[in-house]
Motif scaffolding. Structure first.
Motif, PDB file in Angstrom:
ATOM      1  N   GLY A 144      23.027   8.268 -81.654  1.00 48.21           N
ATOM      2  CA  GLY A 144      24.268   7.850 -82.285  1.00 48.21           C
ATOM      3  C   GLY A 144      24.957   8.982 -83.021  1.00 48.21           C
TER       4      GLY A 144
ATOM      5  N   THR B 219      24.254   3.529 -75.572  1.00 49.25           N
ATOM      6  CA  THR B 219      24.631   3.806 -76.959  1.00 49.25           C
ATOM      7  C   THR B 219      26.065   4.296 -77.042  1.00 49.25           C
ATOM      8  OG1 THR B 219      22.332   4.375 -77.486  1.00 49.25           O
ATOM      9  CG2 THR B 219      24.026   5.096 -79.038  1.00 49.25           C
TER      10      THR B 219
ATOM     11  N   ALA C  85      17.261   6.385 -81.341  1.00 47.41           N
ATOM     12  CA  ALA C  85      18.584   5.782 -81.146  1.00 47.41           C
ATOM     13  C   ALA C  85      19.561   6.251 -82.223  1.00 47.41           C
ATOM     14  CB  ALA C  85      18.474   4.262 -81.167  1.00 47.41           C
TER      15      ALA C  85
END
Length: 302
Positions: free
Chosen positions: A35, A171, A31
């Motif tokens: 990002g 995200t 993740a």
């Protein structure tokens, strides 16, 4: 091994081990990598003219990259698929973060404010005990959908590529899907696609919460309450959780020093909340997770 069978293993691994800090201190979490990619796209393309078109192209590129990566990893069998799926599910860490707010509230209101500030974006410095507990419960309900049910749903639908596509879009929405001057155009595609991908999971989450608590007798009320929420999807799990705990959620809150007069969801529910209500929410999160797991197990068997 079937897709459902792989998902059963992933759900159990996540529930048992959660987020191993020792691992993410040595290598970046997927993740975090997502990002950074989105942040770089924001930096490079969110400028000048045609920002909406640029945002659409960026989202298409992210979706294609996620699909290709998921397809490539899937060629190596069920083990890497199960491990990556477990990493991208967030049941145990979600409950831990929500429970930490309740535990902190028992120490002091100040401790509760500090802990809830780690999981919500609203202003927390002037919150009373009820507002702290309510914020934690809202976060728990919404993230049960975003962090557990939706990823599991899209893994069932599209395997690892489906899960990665959902996670990269979700995200992106959390980073650029704001209606601010900077992101209203560039983040438009990410926000709209995230709404589409969460439409079914949000309602499925609400259904699972309802079935495991008050039953479907309150489904009409849940549907009506969901319409009071400013989000087309987040209102569903929050409405179901509010009915399960017989409390009111949402309502007025402050962002960047400005009070926003949002309506309460389940406005006739109890508004005076304590750490005990946060505990009840955590129990509801696990019970709902167990119901979801049971469904996936049945799919794997039959």
């Amino acid at each position: 091994m079937s897709t459902a069978g792989i998902l059963v293993g992933a759900l159990l691994l996540d529930a048992i081990f959660g987020e191993p800090r020792w691992l993410w201190q040595r290598v970046p979490h997927p993740a975090v990598v997502m990002g950074k990619v989105i942040g770089r796209a924001d930096q490079d393309y969110n400028e000048g003219i045609n920002r909406k078109a640029k945002g659409v192209i960026v989202v298409i590129g992210l979706v294609l990259a996620a699909w290709l990566l998921g397809s490539l990893i899937s060629l190596f069998g069920w083990v890497p698929q199960m491990l990556l799926a477990a990493i991208l599910l967030a049941q145990r860490s979600l409950v831990q973060h929500v429970q930490a707010v309740g535990d902190a509230l028992r120490l002091s209101l100040g401790d509760g404010r500090v802990m809830v500030s780690r999981i919500v974006s609203r202003d927390t410095k002037d919150m009373d005990t009820s507002a702290v507990a309510r914020s934690a419960i809202e976060s728990g309900a919404e993230n049960l959908s975003d962090g557990v049910i939706a990823p599991a749903f899209w893994f069932l639908i599209g395997g690892l590529p489906g899960l990665l596509i959902y996670k990269i879009v979700n995200t992106a929405d959390s980073m650029i899907g704001y209606k601010t001057e900077r992101y209203k155009d560039f983040g438009w595609a990410a926000a709209r696609l995230d709404d589409v991908l969460n439409w079914v999971p949000a309602r499925l989450t609400a259904l699972l919460i309802a079935v495991t608590h008050a039953g479907l007798t309150q489904w009409r009320a849940i549907r009506a309450d969901a319409g009071l929420h400013r989000s087309p999807n987040a209102g569903w799990p929050e409405a179901a959780m509010s009915r399960a705990l017989d409390i009111s959620v949402a309502g007025p809150r402050s962002y960047d020093g400005v009070m926003q007069e949002f309506p309460y969801v389940n406005p006739k529910g109890r508004k005076t909340l304590t750490a005990d209500d946060v505990d009840a929410c955590c129990r509801a999160l696990w019970l709902t997770w167990a119901a979801g797991l049971a469904i996936v197990v049945m799919l794997a068997i039959f």
